[in-house]
Design an enzyme around this catalytic site. Sequence first.
Site: not given
Ligand code: BGC
Length: 767
Positions: A280
Amino acid sequence: MKSYTFFLFALLLFSFAAQGQTNAPQLGKNTVKEVIAAMTIQEKAQLVVGATELKKASSADTGTTIGFTEQKVPGAAGIMAAIPRLGIPALIVSDGPAGVRINVVRKTDKSRRYYATAFPVGTSLASTWDTELVEEVGRAFGNEVREYGIDILLAPGMNIHRNLLNGRNFEYYSEDPLISGKMAGAIVRGIQSNGVGTSIKHFSGNNQEANRNGVNVIVSERALREIYLKGFRIAVKESNPWTVMSSYNKLNGIFTAESYDLLSTILRDEWKFEGFVMSDWGGGRDRPAMIRAGNDLIMPGRPGQSDMIVAAVKNGTLSMQALDSSVERILNIILKSPTFNKRPYSDKPDLKAHAEVVRRAGAEAMVLLKNERQTLPFGSKVKSIAVFGNTSFKTIAGGWGSGDVNKAYVISVIKGIGNAGYKPDADLKRDYLRYFTKDSADQMAAGAKWPKAAPELMLQDSVIFKKAEECDIAVLTIGRNSGETSDRDLEKNYHLLPAEIAQMNKIAAAFHARGKKLVIVLNVAGVIDMKGWKESADAILLAWQPGQEAGNSVADVLSGKVNPSGKLATTFPVNYEDISSAKNFPGTPVEKPLNVTYQEGIYVGYRYHDTFKVPVSYEFGYGLSYTKFAVTDFRPGRPSANGNFEVTCRVKNTGTVAGRQVVQLYVSAPVKNLDKPAQELKSFAKTKLLAPGESQQIRFSIKGADLASFYSDRSEWITDAGRYEVRIGFSSRDIEKKGTFVLNASIPVEKTHRVLQPVEQIKEYKP
Ligand code: BGC
């Protein structure tokens, strides 16, 4: 002469360069192994780290996210590194679970807007209990991914609804791993049928936003296997997602992004996952440890991270073999990608066609919670409607954060009601719109950058009385939103505010006094408190956050054009304190939890309420219809030696209008050496639209292995010998037919590795 020499020199340079190009192996022309053999350590380290620009997105245009790219698809969440020397292009990855999240306005093209479709949120889709429909949504969704030039969609989100207050529950499906896995599998199949990839997320145990980057989830192996990993396993098996996204949190002491046991032993060795794992955004801490664990891609990527990988290989703390494996897995996916295959894209997905899918899916997902004295459908008996509630006008399509979508419009409830041919009261409309305009102006004057949602408009009693006189019926929408980075506030978000209840009661009293009715529409991100007000309503329609066609979907159900067939995939408790995780959420210390102990073990949602006999407001699987159904010809088959069995039955529409019903199969397993939930959902099916009097045969094929429980002491899934009860119902507490069978001998289903054990002793709740 001079220019002739220059020309020769240039030619020579060019041919050197060209030779360099052709001599190096090229991805697609040479094998992946040959390409890897030709890569320098630096190039390998470059490929396993994202190349997203250092941007902090905070504008209304992009939502609250950690980063985004301006390259190729502006506003996409990230970009991977390219290595042109070897023919490796940069893939684009983009959020999110309810639609493609990209910038609407592009610096390079001011001539148009780049809108994407806001589909119903995950919780909403799960309530359809219709995997075919969800797959169809996926096909439309994936088409947008492809037509916008994106390679991998960062979706679906499929964490378990462990606690009702998780701010991101709306992105996720259910409290039940079977529903979560089946829904994720369906949408992934749909999306990937367009030749683009997905990233099922967040693997695993990311069940809260409170200190999501640091919290340590302490959970038993059994609860992990039976609840928190099971859905992911089903999705991997049934849909082959191109990628998996590891989560932010720690699991039993180790960041998931650094957990070899999770990402390699379980995901790859046990489940045979073949794609790559990405972190993530900003997840994990120790970059080399991430690669060692099998977290192949570090996202969004920051300067210096590749150097850490190179240094670790040089000092021997990261093996070249581990790095090569990550590179190989990434290259194998790149080979399939639209960017690598230079697939043309239009930047013009068919938003109109997709809006139709949204409208249909949104309506199919709505759950009719209450309908006294046939308040609904309106049909032609209602003409004028007093439409109340802020979110009747500012209807919420979906939550905020990376799960948000930059859509062209949202059809409000009032607009949908008008579109359906009813007459929404004009005075109320004017009052609400004036109120919103004034509230925004006041906020801006007070220095706000973007006005927040206005507090609920409190109407004067005289206005309510007048409308009760003039209109045929009242529709009041209650709205709640939530999103990434914070959990929902128990008092302000989960509960209705005292003023909201007071106003609702006034509206109810005024209309009831004139023999008229009140319909409540819940435009909410998740479960809310139902106490102290649900009696006031004649009908309650749980509309969830149904995407950009919200108002049309609501009106389709209110009018009766669509007969509701949605069912709860998450329980509505009587009290928040009644849910099994209430005492352990969000962990300790409360201000910034470092640890959260899943003391409830496997008893999450209905598994808890049913086993511990805790009353609920609306049970798992619940949802009313405008017609009635009956189950006939129930045949619970005998199990074979491996425990496999078939169940057949007929579902008949015994009412007066056409409708669909969800047939739910629960199994109660024998309790021998291990405590078990009172019952568990093992399969479900949705009928086609059945005309009055029409029936359909439903057939379930259940595997003996699906009945197994996880024995931590033996690291084994075992289906116990003993007496099983098979239940067919229209909800977890509305069981129509039951049958039993006995398994004479227990069935050893699968040995697993002994991994991910909690370090601490957990005093799990036992029935
Ligand atoms: C989130 C993810 C997301 C990623 C990219 C993170 O803060 O937890 O679900 O895909 O950001 O935006």
